[in-house]
Design an enzyme around this catalytic site. Sequence first.
Site, PDB file in Angstrom:
ATOM      1  N   LYS A  52      -4.639  11.416  -0.753  1.00  0.00           N
ATOM      2  CA  LYS A  52      -4.954  10.097  -0.190  1.00  0.00           C
ATOM      3  C   LYS A  52      -6.179   9.568  -0.921  1.00  0.00           C
ATOM      4  CE  LYS A  52      -6.838   8.212   4.160  1.00  0.00           C
ATOM      5  NZ  LYS A  52      -7.153   8.526   5.572  1.00  0.00           N
ATOM      6  N   LYS A 104      -5.833   0.192  14.706  1.00  0.00           N
ATOM      7  CA  LYS A 104      -5.345   1.030  15.796  1.00  0.00           C
ATOM      8  C   LYS A 104      -6.407   1.206  16.863  1.00  0.00           C
ATOM      9  CE  LYS A 104      -1.605   3.609  14.080  1.00  0.00           C
ATOM     10  NZ  LYS A 104      -1.678   3.341  12.634  1.00  0.00           N
ATOM     11  N   GLU A 162       0.829  -1.201   0.000  1.00  0.00           N
ATOM     12  CA  GLU A 162       0.000   0.000   0.000  1.00  0.00           C
ATOM     13  C   GLU A 162       0.872   1.264   0.000  1.00  0.00           C
ATOM     14  OE1 GLU A 162      -2.070   2.559   3.100  1.00  0.00           O
ATOM     15  OE2 GLU A 162      -1.902   0.506   3.826  1.00  0.00           O
ATOM     16  N   ASP A 173     -12.402   1.009   3.784  1.00  0.00           N
ATOM     17  CA  ASP A 173     -11.650  -0.254   3.775  1.00  0.00           C
ATOM     18  C   ASP A 173     -12.585  -1.436   4.040  1.00  0.00           C
ATOM     19  OD1 ASP A 173      -9.378   1.280   3.451  1.00  0.00           O
ATOM     20  OD2 ASP A 173      -8.501   0.783   5.406  1.00  0.00           O
ATOM     21  N   SER A 213     -14.446   3.593   7.797  1.00  0.00           N
ATOM     22  CA  SER A 213     -13.522   3.526   6.662  1.00  0.00           C
ATOM     23  C   SER A 213     -14.100   2.699   5.515  1.00  0.00           C
ATOM     24  CB  SER A 213     -12.196   2.904   7.099  1.00  0.00           C
ATOM     25  OG  SER A 213     -11.366   2.732   5.964  1.00  0.00           O
ATOM     26  N   VAL A 264      -5.892   1.081   1.887  1.00  0.00           N
ATOM     27  CA  VAL A 264      -6.149  -0.362   1.833  1.00  0.00           C
ATOM     28  C   VAL A 264      -7.269  -0.649   0.828  1.00  0.00           C
ATOM     29  CG1 VAL A 264      -7.071  -2.324   3.147  1.00  0.00           C
ATOM     30  CG2 VAL A 264      -5.316  -0.853   4.164  1.00  0.00           C
ATOM     31  N   ASP A 316     -18.454   8.015  10.447  1.00  0.00           N
ATOM     32  CA  ASP A 316     -17.119   7.811   9.886  1.00  0.00           C
ATOM     33  C   ASP A 316     -16.705   6.349  10.018  1.00  0.00           C
ATOM     34  OD1 ASP A 316     -14.569   7.922   8.924  1.00  0.00           O
ATOM     35  OD2 ASP A 316     -13.866   9.504  10.276  1.00  0.00           O
TER      36      ASP A 316
HETATM   37  N1  PSU Z   1      -4.186   2.641   9.755  1.00  0.00           N
HETATM   38  C1  PSU Z   1      -2.883   2.722  10.084  1.00  0.00           C
HETATM   39  N2  PSU Z   1      -2.008   3.323   9.246  1.00  0.00           N
HETATM   40  C2  PSU Z   1      -2.412   3.836   8.043  1.00  0.00           C
HETATM   41  C3  PSU Z   1      -3.784   3.717   7.695  1.00  0.00           C
HETATM   42  C4  PSU Z   1      -4.616   3.124   8.583  1.00  0.00           C
HETATM   43  O1  PSU Z   1      -2.504   2.251  11.151  1.00  0.00           O
HETATM   44  O2  PSU Z   1      -1.576   4.377   7.304  1.00  0.00           O
HETATM   45  C5  PSU Z   1      -4.240   4.219   6.378  1.00  0.00           C
HETATM   46  C6  PSU Z   1      -4.475   3.037   5.431  1.00  0.00           C
HETATM   47  O3  PSU Z   1      -4.116   3.443   4.131  1.00  0.00           O
HETATM   48  C7  PSU Z   1      -5.969   2.824   5.509  1.00  0.00           C
HETATM   49  C8  PSU Z   1      -6.446   4.254   5.642  1.00  0.00           C
HETATM   50  O4  PSU Z   1      -6.493   2.178   4.381  1.00  0.00           O
HETATM   51  O5  PSU Z   1      -5.501   4.866   6.510  1.00  0.00           O
HETATM   52  C9  PSU Z   1      -7.843   4.352   6.191  1.00  0.00           C
HETATM   53  O6  PSU Z   1      -8.226   5.690   6.129  1.00  0.00           O
HETATM   54  P1  PSU Z   1      -9.778   6.091   6.354  1.00  0.00           P
HETATM   55  O7  PSU Z   1     -10.050   5.783   7.792  1.00  0.00           O
HETATM   56  O8  PSU Z   1      -9.829   7.557   6.034  1.00  0.00           O
HETATM   57  O9  PSU Z   1     -10.548   5.235   5.406  1.00  0.00           O
HETATM   58 MN    MN Z   2     -13.108   7.981   7.281  1.00  0.00          MN
END
Ligand code: PSU
Ligand code: MN
Length: 314
Positions: free
Chosen positions: A94, A167, A34, A150, A148, A114, A146
């Site tokens: 991003k 996390k 990634e 993913d 993700s 991801v 919110d």
């Molecule tokens: N979690 C981590 N490190 C990261 C990310 C998530 O510990 O770098 C990144 C990954 O690319 C993940 C993205 O796909 O953040 C998710 O972002 P969002 O919550 O905005 O979808």
């Molecule tokens: Mn988000």
Amino acid sequence: MPHVSHPVSQSGRLWLSPEVADAVAAGRPVVALESTLLAHGLPAPQNRAAADELESAVRAHGAVPATVAVLDGMPRVGLSASELDRVCGGDLAKLSVRDLGPAVGLGRDGATTVAATATLAQAAGVSVFATGGLGGVHRGAAETWDVSADLAALAGTAVLVVCSGVKSILDVPATLEMLETESVPVLGYRTDAFPGFYRRDSGHPVPWRVDSPAEAAAVWRAHRVLGRGAGAVLAQPVPVADELDAGLHDRLLAEGLAMLAERGVTGKDVTPALLEHFHAGSGGASLRTNLALVHANAELAAQVAVELAAVPVP
Ligand code: PSU
Ligand code: MN
């Protein structure tokens, strides 16, 4: 090396590096990596060193690395050294899945999350992918919505994601619930506990455990047949020696959440802002933890890809 065409890149707007195209065509093991973790998850210049180090870790275990990003509007699976320079050089957008169409249509650059990496990996014929942490359900999602992308991407993309869980900045039990709803299996690698990225145990169990790359490959083969096209998560805890101290972790988490609220950080800026807070506030300890876990995940993903290539998935 001159760039050669590949059937996939000819049929649509998707570029495979010659090495990745050859490996996919021959059924040799490939591991997708990634780029958001490089562009937004790690500070420069350590991110550029990490990009090389992750690719080397994949090669050392017998697979071809394929770092994924969008450059000049072209989704790329497998990056050259100068393309990795661009990804790590700062100021990249991003890109989650919703952003792929706009970035490609408008000819822009971006690092893939991801969700977007899994989407492009699947389009390229790559089914194993290594990263650090998965996105998930954010705390307070009942008000902010919110969650993700993913999670939705994993629900509909047949890619095995090797990561270290999510996390603790997220709502971990809600994330696990949503993965269950979307029929995405979560496999603990040599653990019964879902890993919490910086910490080995998020406090929540995993539904399944595997203890070898061969077992992970066997599960993935069966899931490809029975899992209705969904992805899977292979969750490996950070090595014991590299785990972040519990007290330091808890303090940074509390401070980080307060900082977000104070500054009104929301949406896609939440994860990068918290990562930066951890890196700045731990005197480099969280960065070491982060680098160690992605390295271990790249190695494990390569081992699983090698197992899968030995007996092709139906
Ligand atoms: N979690 C981590 N490190 C990261 C990310 C998530 O510990 O770098 C990144 C990954 O690319 C993940 C993205 O796909 O953040 C998710 O972002 P969002 O919550 O905005 O979808
Ligand atoms: Mn988000």
